[in-house]
Design a protein around this motif. Structure first.
Motif, short mmCIF file in Angstrom:
data_model
loop_
_atom_site.label_atom_id
_atom_site.label_comp_id
_atom_site.label_asym_id
_atom_site.label_seq_id
_atom_site.Cartn_x
_atom_site.Cartn_y
_atom_site.Cartn_z
N THR A 1 45.04 44.42 41.53
CA THR A 1 46.33 44.48 40.88
C THR A 1 46.17 44.46 39.36
N ILE A 2 46.94 45.30 38.68
CA ILE A 2 46.90 45.35 37.22
C ILE A 2 48.30 45.15 36.64
N LEU A 3 49.22 44.62 37.46
CA LEU A 3 50.59 44.41 37.02
C LEU A 3 50.66 43.30 35.98
N GLY A 4 51.74 43.30 35.20
CA GLY A 4 51.93 42.27 34.20
C GLY A 4 51.14 42.55 32.94
N ALA A 5 50.73 41.47 32.27
CA ALA A 5 49.97 41.58 31.02
C ALA A 5 48.58 40.98 31.22
N LYS A 6 47.88 41.44 32.24
CA LYS A 6 46.58 40.87 32.58
C LYS A 6 45.44 41.44 31.74
N ASN A 7 45.69 42.54 31.03
CA ASN A 7 44.66 43.20 30.23
C ASN A 7 43.49 43.67 31.09
N ILE A 8 43.75 43.89 32.38
CA ILE A 8 42.71 44.39 33.28
C ILE A 8 42.75 45.92 33.26
N SER A 9 41.62 46.53 33.03
CA SER A 9 41.52 47.98 33.06
C SER A 9 40.50 48.39 34.11
N ILE A 10 40.79 49.50 34.79
CA ILE A 10 39.88 50.01 35.81
C ILE A 10 39.64 51.49 35.54
N ARG A 11 38.50 51.96 35.99
CA ARG A 11 38.17 53.36 35.81
C ARG A 11 39.14 54.22 36.60
N SER A 12 39.73 55.22 35.97
CA SER A 12 40.76 56.06 36.58
C SER A 12 40.27 56.67 37.89
N GLY A 13 41.13 56.55 38.91
CA GLY A 13 40.84 57.19 40.19
C GLY A 13 39.87 56.44 41.07
N THR A 14 39.44 55.25 40.69
CA THR A 14 38.46 54.51 41.47
C THR A 14 39.13 53.59 42.48
N SER A 15 38.45 53.37 43.58
CA SER A 15 38.88 52.42 44.61
C SER A 15 37.63 51.88 45.28
N SER A 16 37.81 50.87 46.11
CA SER A 16 36.65 50.23 46.75
C SER A 16 36.74 50.37 48.26
N ASP A 17 35.59 50.64 48.89
CA ASP A 17 35.58 50.80 50.35
C ASP A 17 35.18 49.54 51.08
N HIS A 18 34.96 48.43 50.36
CA HIS A 18 34.74 47.18 51.08
C HIS A 18 34.91 45.95 50.19
N PHE A 19 35.36 44.90 50.84
CA PHE A 19 35.50 43.58 50.23
C PHE A 19 34.73 42.59 51.09
N ASP A 20 33.74 41.94 50.52
CA ASP A 20 32.94 40.95 51.24
C ASP A 20 33.39 39.54 50.87
N PHE A 21 33.43 38.66 51.86
CA PHE A 21 33.86 37.29 51.59
C PHE A 21 33.05 36.29 52.42
N ALA A 22 32.92 35.10 51.87
CA ALA A 22 32.24 34.00 52.56
C ALA A 22 32.78 32.70 51.99
N GLY A 23 32.82 31.68 52.81
CA GLY A 23 33.33 30.41 52.30
C GLY A 23 33.16 29.30 53.31
N LEU A 24 33.30 28.10 52.82
CA LEU A 24 33.24 26.93 53.68
C LEU A 24 34.20 25.87 53.17
N SER A 25 34.74 25.11 54.09
CA SER A 25 35.55 23.95 53.75
C SER A 25 35.08 22.77 54.60
N TYR A 26 35.15 21.59 54.01
CA TYR A 26 34.71 20.40 54.74
C TYR A 26 35.77 19.31 54.62
N GLN A 27 36.18 18.79 55.77
CA GLN A 27 37.16 17.72 55.79
C GLN A 27 36.40 16.39 55.87
N TRP A 28 36.32 15.72 54.73
CA TRP A 28 35.57 14.47 54.64
C TRP A 28 36.27 13.34 55.39
N SER A 29 37.58 13.38 55.41
CA SER A 29 38.38 12.38 56.10
C SER A 29 39.77 12.97 56.31
N ASP A 30 40.67 12.19 56.89
CA ASP A 30 42.04 12.65 57.07
C ASP A 30 42.73 12.87 55.73
#
Length: 420
Positions: free
Chosen positions: A192-221
């Motif tokens: 997303t480049i909406l708003g005033a984020k000052n993010i610029s991307i190369r014209s006409g580019t897109s991505s064919d994959h998004f990789d993710f990994a993560g962990l969460s640990y519940q130490w107690s209630d």
């Protein structure tokens, strides 16, 4: 449990895995199906001078069919899910489309009469780990599928979730395509480049994959910590930390602390450079809940996330994300549960957010913005109309030197029907 022939046929149609014999017993008996009709009216009035259109106003009827099988018996259980989505135009018109409720014609921009999709998901389960391949709706800090309109945003990919150790939750996967909430086409992803984020991307580019990994640990209630990593290939890499702590103060009193930090950097086709910090403190007193939030953006750009998704930020709300370059924002929120007055199912929320210090570039004054939201909802608790919900959402947004000034109302009727 008694199951009608219609229900059995639906489950069989989702994958044909219910072969005769004991191996298929759990596949059938643990399955479930729900149908959610969703009626949505959307009105957004644009108040700023020079707005491209006076308002976006549409009314539509949606249907969400979810079919979920159980798993076959054995060391590795096999199952399949199906998601059927249909959106139907009830009212729209020239100059009023673009609400996000309905798919638009690529040439004219006008809303189409109907649109939809059918998504299938194969799933495997071994011990306390599950692998899903196909249509996904991830709800993770690194990628939050959006469901704020008539039909939800969906992805195609693979997602592994493991809970082998008590308290430890692991996630990993890859997304290949996205289907936006007002679309029936799967496409490559961008940010997303909406708003005033000052993010610029190369014209006409897109991505064919998004990789993710993560962990969460519940130490107690009371205490949970998490780390998540995501990379939109060619656009950005992001590390996120989260801490949630619940402190019971007395009978009916509790303080919840939610701390979030993200570090984002570019990955080739963008200039992403952002550090985001957020803190939300929520005090509960019986039916009353008071919240206060703070969020700060630092770096050369605002916060980066996949276009169309929600952002895991404490000040990401109905309209704005308050995630522009150098923006500092705060939030005050109040909730009330009318069950305390003998009206279970009725709820109320209101909040106010203000952001300033937004860098709009050399020679321009700093940008400012504020948003006020109100949300009133009721869900019928019993009788023939049990699970019928009605919700009214109102928002007002104003900004200086950038962005849109708008007033918005959403009226949503929904009903959840268990098919078996």
């Amino acid at each position: 449990m008694h199951r009608s022939p219609f229900a059995r046929s639906l489950l069989l149609a989702t994958g044909g895995l219910a072969a005769a014999g004991p191996a298929a017993a759990d596949f059938l008996s643990d399955g479930k199906g729900t149908l959610e009709p969703r009626n949505f009216y959307f009105n957004r009035d644009f108040r700023q001078d020079g707005a491209p259109q006076a308002k976006a106003e549409e009314w539509a009827q949606g249907f969400l069919l979810r079919l979920e099988s159980g798993y076959t018996e054995g060391t590795i259980g096999v199952g399949v899910d199906a998601l059927g989505l249909l959106g139907v135009k009830l009212d729209s018109g020239a100059g009023r489309s673009g609400s996000g409720l309905l798919k638009r014609d690529r040439e004219t921009g006008e809303a189409q009469d109907e649109y939809g999709e059918l998504g299938m998901t194969a799933k495997l389960r071994a011990s306390k780990s599950t692998l899903k391949v196909g249509t996904l709706q991830p709800k993770l800090p690194s990628v939050l599928a959006n469901d704020s309109r008539l039909l939800p945003q969906t992805f195609q990919g693979v997602h592994l979730n493991s809970r082998e150790l008590d308290g430890l939750n692991l996630d990993a996967g890859r997304l290949r395509r996205v289907n936006q909430r007002d679309s029936s086409n799967y496409e490559e992803m961008t940010l997303t480049i909406l708003g005033a984020k000052n993010i610029s991307i190369r014209s006409g580019t897109s991505s064919d994959h998004f990789d993710f990994a993560g962990l969460s640990y519940q130490w107690s209630d009371r205490l949970t910590t998490a780390y998540h990593y995501g990379v939109l290939d060619g656009f950005y890499r992001q590390h996120s930390l989260n801490l949630v702590h619940l402190w019971p103060l007395a009978e009916g009193h509790a303080l919840k602390t939610d701390l979030r930090y993200s570090d984002s950097s570019h990955d080739g086709s963008s200039n992403v450079d952002n550090r985001a910090f957020g803190a939300m403190f929520t005090y509960s007193l019986g039916a009353h809940t008071l919240g206060a939030g703070y969020q700060a953006m630092r770096g050369d750009t605002g916060f980066a996330y996949i276009n169309g998704t929600d952002a895991a930020l404490v000040n990401f709300v109905q309209i704005g994300d308050f995630a522009n370059k150098d923006e500092t924002s705060w939030q005050l929120r109040y909730d009330y549960d009318f069950a305390a007055l003998g009206l279970p199912g009725l709820s109320f929320m209101t909040r106010y957010l203000s952001g300033d210090g937004i860098d709009l570039g050399a020679g321009r004054p700093e940008g400012k913005e504020w948003e006020r939201d109100t949300d009133i909802g009721y869900v019928v608790q019993s009788g023939p109309l049990k699970n019928l919900g009605i919700r009214w959402r109102n928002a007002t947004v104003r900004s200086s030197h950038f962005g849109n000034d708008l007033d918005e109302n959403r009226l949503i009727l929904s009903y959840s029907l268990a098919l078996w």
